[in-house]
Design a protein around this motif. Sequence first.
Motif, mmCIF file in Angstrom:
data_model
loop_
_atom_site.group_PDB
_atom_site.id
_atom_site.type_symbol
_atom_site.label_atom_id
_atom_site.label_comp_id
_atom_site.label_asym_id
_atom_site.label_seq_id
_atom_site.Cartn_x
_atom_site.Cartn_y
_atom_site.Cartn_z
ATOM 1 N N SER A 298 40.345 29.462 36.095
ATOM 2 C CA SER A 298 38.933 29.775 36.320
ATOM 3 C C SER A 298 38.619 31.183 35.843
ATOM 4 O O SER A 298 38.963 32.166 36.502
ATOM 5 N N ALA A 299 37.946 31.254 34.689
ATOM 6 C CA ALA A 299 37.497 32.559 34.201
ATOM 7 C C ALA A 299 36.449 33.145 35.136
ATOM 8 O O ALA A 299 36.342 34.368 35.276
ATOM 9 N N THR A 300 35.664 32.282 35.779
ATOM 10 C CA THR A 300 34.613 32.755 36.679
ATOM 11 C C THR A 300 35.191 33.448 37.900
ATOM 12 O O THR A 300 34.774 34.552 38.274
ATOM 13 N N LEU A 301 36.160 32.819 38.559
ATOM 14 C CA LEU A 301 36.766 33.422 39.741
ATOM 15 C C LEU A 301 37.498 34.714 39.386
ATOM 16 O O LEU A 301 37.464 35.685 40.151
ATOM 17 N N ARG A 302 38.144 34.738 38.241
ATOM 18 C CA ARG A 302 38.859 35.949 37.838
ATOM 19 C C ARG A 302 37.875 37.068 37.484
ATOM 20 O O ARG A 302 38.100 38.234 37.808
ATOM 21 N N GLY A 303 36.775 36.702 36.839
ATOM 22 C CA GLY A 303 35.749 37.693 36.555
ATOM 23 C C GLY A 303 35.124 38.237 37.826
ATOM 24 O O GLY A 303 34.823 39.435 37.928
ATOM 25 N N LYS A 304 34.935 37.367 38.803
ATOM 26 C CA LYS A 304 34.406 37.797 40.099
ATOM 27 C C LYS A 304 35.360 38.782 40.765
ATOM 28 O O LYS A 304 34.924 39.782 41.352
ATOM 29 N N PHE A 305 36.668 38.516 40.676
ATOM 30 C CA PHE A 305 37.656 39.432 41.248
ATOM 31 C C PHE A 305 37.546 40.808 40.600
ATOM 32 O O PHE A 305 37.529 41.835 41.286
ATOM 33 N N VAL A 306 37.475 40.844 39.276
ATOM 34 C CA VAL A 306 37.391 42.126 38.569
ATOM 35 C C VAL A 306 36.108 42.855 38.938
ATOM 36 O O VAL A 306 36.113 44.053 39.231
ATOM 37 N N ARG A 307 35.000 42.117 38.953
ATOM 38 C CA ARG A 307 33.702 42.753 39.221
ATOM 39 C C ARG A 307 33.618 43.286 40.650
ATOM 40 O O ARG A 307 33.159 44.406 40.884
ATOM 41 N N LYS A 308 34.055 42.501 41.619
ATOM 42 C CA LYS A 308 33.893 42.888 43.026
ATOM 43 C C LYS A 308 35.034 43.741 43.539
ATOM 44 O O LYS A 308 34.810 44.759 44.189
ATOM 45 N N LYS A 309 36.261 43.338 43.274
ATOM 46 C CA LYS A 309 37.409 44.012 43.876
ATOM 47 C C LYS A 309 37.821 45.273 43.132
ATOM 48 O O LYS A 309 38.245 46.247 43.754
ATOM 49 N N LEU A 310 37.704 45.250 41.809
ATOM 50 C CA LEU A 310 38.167 46.391 41.028
ATOM 51 C C LEU A 310 37.050 47.345 40.636
ATOM 52 O O LEU A 310 37.253 48.554 40.563
ATOM 53 N N MET A 311 35.846 46.799 40.377
ATOM 54 C CA MET A 311 34.730 47.640 39.954
ATOM 55 C C MET A 311 33.734 47.891 41.079
ATOM 56 O O MET A 311 32.736 48.583 40.879
ATOM 57 N N CYS A 312 34.010 47.342 42.267
ATOM 58 C CA CYS A 312 33.150 47.552 43.438
ATOM 59 C C CYS A 312 31.722 47.128 43.151
ATOM 60 O O CYS A 312 30.761 47.745 43.648
ATOM 61 N N GLY A 313 31.549 46.085 42.342
ATOM 62 C CA GLY A 313 30.222 45.606 41.993
ATOM 63 C C GLY A 313 29.685 44.604 42.993
ATOM 64 O O GLY A 313 30.404 44.088 43.844
ATOM 65 N N ILE A 314 28.416 44.343 42.889
ATOM 66 C CA ILE A 314 27.734 43.362 43.731
ATOM 67 C C ILE A 314 27.232 42.235 42.843
ATOM 68 O O ILE A 314 26.573 42.475 41.823
ATOM 69 N N ILE A 315 27.565 41.026 43.204
ATOM 70 C CA ILE A 315 27.134 39.854 42.441
ATOM 71 C C ILE A 315 26.118 39.093 43.272
ATOM 72 O O ILE A 315 26.428 38.618 44.367
ATOM 73 N N SER A 316 24.918 38.981 42.746
ATOM 74 C CA SER A 316 23.865 38.259 43.464
ATOM 75 C C SER A 316 24.127 36.763 43.419
ATOM 76 O O SER A 316 24.741 36.255 42.463
ATOM 77 N N PRO A 317 23.682 36.018 44.432
ATOM 78 C CA PRO A 317 23.859 34.557 44.410
ATOM 79 C C PRO A 317 23.126 33.948 43.224
ATOM 80 O O PRO A 317 22.063 34.431 42.827
ATOM 81 N N PRO A 318 23.675 32.877 42.618
ATOM 82 C CA PRO A 318 23.000 32.232 41.478
ATOM 83 C C PRO A 318 21.779 31.456 41.950
ATOM 84 O O PRO A 318 21.643 31.140 43.133
#
Length: 435
Positions: free
Chosen positions: A381-401
Motif C-alpha cells: 500500500s503506497a497510500t498507507l506508507r505515504g500516510k506514515f511518512v506524512r504524519k509520523k515523520l513530517m508531523c503533517g496533518i491529513i484531512s479526511p477525503p
Amino acid sequence: MHRSTRLLCGAYLGAVLISCTGDHIGRHDDDRELDAFPSIEASSPLLPRLTQSQYFNALRDVFGDALVVPSRIEPDVSIEGLVAIGAAETSISARGAEQYEAAAYNVSEQVLSAGPLRDALALCQPSAIVDSECARETLARFGLRLWRRPLLKSELDRLVAVSDNAALTLGDFHQGLQYGLAALLQSPAFLFRAELADGADGADGEGGTGSKGYGAYELASRMSFFLWNTIPDLELLDLARTDELLEDEYLLAQTERMLADPKARAGVRNFFTEAYGLQALDQLSKDTVEFVHMNAELGPSAREQTLLTIEDLIFDEQADFRQLFTTSKTFINRQLAAVYNVRAPSREGFAPYFFPEDSERSGLLTQVSILAGNSHPIDSSATLRGKFVRKKLMCGIISPPPVDVNAALPEPSSEATTLRERLQAHVAEPSCAGC
C-alpha cells in the motif's frame, strides 16, 4: 517555564535525536550560545495516568524483578498513536478501579508473605502483632518511591492505622501491613502523575518554593518518566529533597547520569515504539500465499530490528538523526535474513549487518517493520506508507477525503502494470487530484 526544565528538554531531545522542525542533532553552530533557548510557552498542567508499561516498570523498580506483575489493569488509550498522550486525556473507569484494587492486593500479598521476596526487601522485623513504628518505617519507604515524594505525616498516620487495625483483626503483622501497602498502590498519588507546575510539591506540608516552575519532586518525576519511562530512583529523590535538583548544575549532571543508565535505552525504545506504531507488529497478519516468509515471529522480529537500529544510532554511534533514513547498518536474525534474501550474520538471535552499497535496502523506510506494518494483509500500500511518512515523520496533518471519493486503485492493465503506474493513474483522476 523554569530554565532547568528547558535545559532538560533540550538535553533529552538531543539524546533521542528527533525533531519535527528540520533542525538536526549531532552538531552545533560555533556562534550559537549554548545557554540560549527559544521562547517556550508552558503547556497547561496535566494529571496523566500511568501507562501500563510505566505501571509495570514502577512495580519492578520498587519490589524487584522477582515480583509477578499483575497483567489485568486499565488498558491504555491511544491518541494519534501515542498512549503517552492518551494517558493525559483519560481517567479510570469503574472496571479499571476494580482491576487496580485486585492488582494492589495481589502485589501486597506477594511482597509481604513469608518467602524470598520479603527477605530480599530487608524489611524491619516487627516486635509484636501490632508494631506501629515498623509499619510506619515500611510504608514511608515504599511510599517515597511509589508516590514519588515523602508522605505527609497525616497520610502516614492513616495508613499505619489501617495496617494496625488489620493486623489486630488478623493476628499477624505482615497480613495487616498488606492493607496499608494496597492502599498505597491504589492511591491516585501512585496511579497519576501530578504535574501542577506551580512550584509547590506539598510533600512537607509547607508549600513549595513559590516559583512558577516545577517543584523539585515534580521535576524528578517528570525527568524519570521522560527519560526512563518509570519512577525516579533514590538518588534523584534525594536531590529533590534538598531542592538541589532545581539547580542547573545538578539537573544537567543527573540528566547525563540517567542517559548513561540502561533504563534510558528502554525509555527510547518505548518512545519510538509509540511514535512509529511498532506495537502493532505483535499482531502482524499477512496472507502466507502472497508473503511466504510470514509467521507469528515475523512482526516481533521486525519490531526488534528497528528498535535495535535506533538504539545503536543514538547510544552507540551518537549519530545524526538523519542517518536513520540512510544507514546501511542494521540488526537482523535468521528469519529477517530470509526476507531480505541475504546471509544471516548469526545462527542465533540478532547481530549487526551491513547492506552492500548496491543494495536497495538502506534506512528505516526499507525495513520490514515499516513496509509490512503499513500495508494490507494481501497487498502492499503506497497510500498507507505515504500516510506514515506524512504524519509520523513530517508531523503533517491529513484531512479526511470527500465522502464520495473513489479510493480504489485501478486494476492492472497493459498501460499500468506496476503499483507505481497504477498509483500515478489513480492520482490523475479528477476526483483524486482535487484533494
